[in-house]
Every structure is written in C-alpha cells, then in structure tokens.
Design a protein around this motif. Structure first.
Motif, PDB file in Angstrom:
ATOM      1  N   LYS A  30       0.825  -1.192   0.000  1.00 57.87           N
ATOM      2  CA  LYS A  30       0.000   0.000   0.000  1.00 57.87           C
ATOM      3  C   LYS A  30       0.866   1.252   0.000  1.00 57.87           C
ATOM      4  N   THR A  31       1.920   1.266   0.800  1.00 54.99           N
ATOM      5  CA  THR A  31       2.836   2.394   0.840  1.00 54.99           C
ATOM      6  C   THR A  31       3.520   2.567  -0.508  1.00 54.99           C
ATOM      7  N   ALA A  32       3.927   1.485  -1.102  1.00 50.44           N
ATOM      8  CA  ALA A  32       4.633   1.561  -2.380  1.00 50.44           C
ATOM      9  C   ALA A  32       3.736   2.031  -3.508  1.00 50.44           C
ATOM     10  N   SER A  33       2.445   1.838  -3.405  1.00 48.74           N
ATOM     11  CA  SER A  33       1.548   2.196  -4.493  1.00 48.74           C
ATOM     12  C   SER A  33       1.439   3.698  -4.706  1.00 48.74           C
ATOM     13  N   VAL A  34       1.909   4.491  -3.790  1.00 45.39           N
ATOM     14  CA  VAL A  34       1.859   5.940  -3.952  1.00 45.39           C
ATOM     15  C   VAL A  34       3.229   6.490  -4.347  1.00 45.39           C
ATOM     16  N   SER A  35       4.045   5.658  -4.971  1.00 47.00           N
ATOM     17  CA  SER A  35       5.429   6.024  -5.252  1.00 47.00           C
ATOM     18  C   SER A  35       5.576   7.236  -6.152  1.00 47.00           C
ATOM     19  N   ASP A  37       3.903   9.830  -6.111  1.00 45.17           N
ATOM     20  CA  ASP A  37       3.524  11.024  -5.377  1.00 45.17           C
ATOM     21  C   ASP A  37       4.577  11.479  -4.373  1.00 45.17           C
ATOM     22  N   ILE A  38       5.663  10.734  -4.219  1.00 49.13           N
ATOM     23  CA  ILE A  38       6.632  11.116  -3.199  1.00 49.13           C
ATOM     24  C   ILE A  38       7.732  11.998  -3.781  1.00 49.13           C
ATOM     25  N   GLY A  83       5.690  -0.322  -6.576  1.00 43.51           N
ATOM     26  CA  GLY A  83       4.542   0.578  -6.626  1.00 43.51           C
ATOM     27  C   GLY A  83       4.344   1.175  -8.007  1.00 43.51           C
ATOM     28  N   ARG A  84       5.446   1.556  -8.662  1.00 44.94           N
ATOM     29  CA  ARG A  84       5.351   2.122 -10.008  1.00 44.94           C
ATOM     30  C   ARG A  84       4.795   1.098 -10.984  1.00 44.94           C
ATOM     31  N   LYS A  85       5.216  -0.161 -10.852  1.00 49.00           N
ATOM     32  CA  LYS A  85       4.708  -1.216 -11.737  1.00 49.00           C
ATOM     33  C   LYS A  85       3.207  -1.379 -11.566  1.00 49.00           C
ATOM     34  N   LYS A  86       2.739  -1.340 -10.320  1.00 44.45           N
ATOM     35  CA  LYS A  86       1.301  -1.463 -10.063  1.00 44.45           C
ATOM     36  C   LYS A  86       0.529  -0.298 -10.665  1.00 44.45           C
ATOM     37  N   GLU A  87       1.102   0.902 -10.552  1.00 42.35           N
ATOM     38  CA  GLU A  87       0.446   2.085 -11.105  1.00 42.35           C
ATOM     39  C   GLU A  87       0.322   1.990 -12.616  1.00 42.35           C
ATOM     40  N   LYS A  88       1.358   1.464 -13.277  1.00 43.81           N
ATOM     41  CA  LYS A  88       1.306   1.326 -14.734  1.00 43.81           C
ATOM     42  C   LYS A  88       0.236   0.342 -15.147  1.00 43.81           C
ATOM     43  N   LYS A  89       0.089  -0.751 -14.391  1.00 41.01           N
ATOM     44  CA  LYS A  89      -0.934  -1.739 -14.703  1.00 41.01           C
ATOM     45  C   LYS A  89      -2.339  -1.166 -14.557  1.00 41.01           C
TER      46      LYS A  89
END
Length: 91
Positions: A30-35, A37-38, A83-89
């Motif tokens: 969950k923390t990594a999914s906002v990568s 935004d940091i 997190g970035r990989k999840k965001e791309k998906k």
C-alpha cells in the motif's frame, strides 16, 4: 523547523512505520503504491527511518551505519519500483 517539531514528526512517522510493519506485506504494498507522489525529500526520510529500524535489529552495532543505509535504500527503492509497476498496470 525546530528540533522539537522535527522530533515529533519523526516520532509520528516511526509509529506509522511500526504499525505498517505489523500489518506485513499488505502495508508495504500500500505504501509503495503511492510512489509517484513522493518527493526526493520524502524518499530520504523513508530511507532514514528504514535504516534506523535495520540498525535497531542488530543493536545499533558500531560501524554499520553505511551498510544499514545501503540496505534501507535498496529496500525502499524496491518498494517504490513495485509501486510504479502497479500504477502502470492500473493506468
């Protein structure tokens, strides 16, 4: 920022990380999914906090701080990359 307010901010961050650590991998994901935004400063704070907990695990052994910092960087960057990989998906 005063040292007192910095200390409070760090304590709050530490409490949050401890809580997330108890939750296990789900909290890390969950923390990594906002990568995206940091900021670089937030990344540094995450690394510093992670390095602290790594050092704590081995009793703050003298001479290990660089090794702990590198391990923390590796861990945080891995989480952020995940997190970035999840965001791309999703996008």
């Amino acid at each position: 920022m005063s040292k007192k307010s910095e200390k409070k901010k760090l304590e709050k961050s530490d409490k949050k990380l401890k809580k997330e650590a108890k939750k296990g991998n789900k909290a890390k994901q969950k923390t990594a999914s906002v990568s995206s935004d940091i900021t670089p400063q937030q990344r540094q704070e995450m690394i510093a906090t992670a390095a602290y907990y790594i050092a704590e695990r081995h009793g703050f052994s003298p001479g290990e701080s660089k090794k702990d910092w590198r391990a923390a960087e590796k861990e945080i960057d891995k989480l952020l990359k995940k997190g970035r990989k999840k965001e791309k998906k999703k996008g």
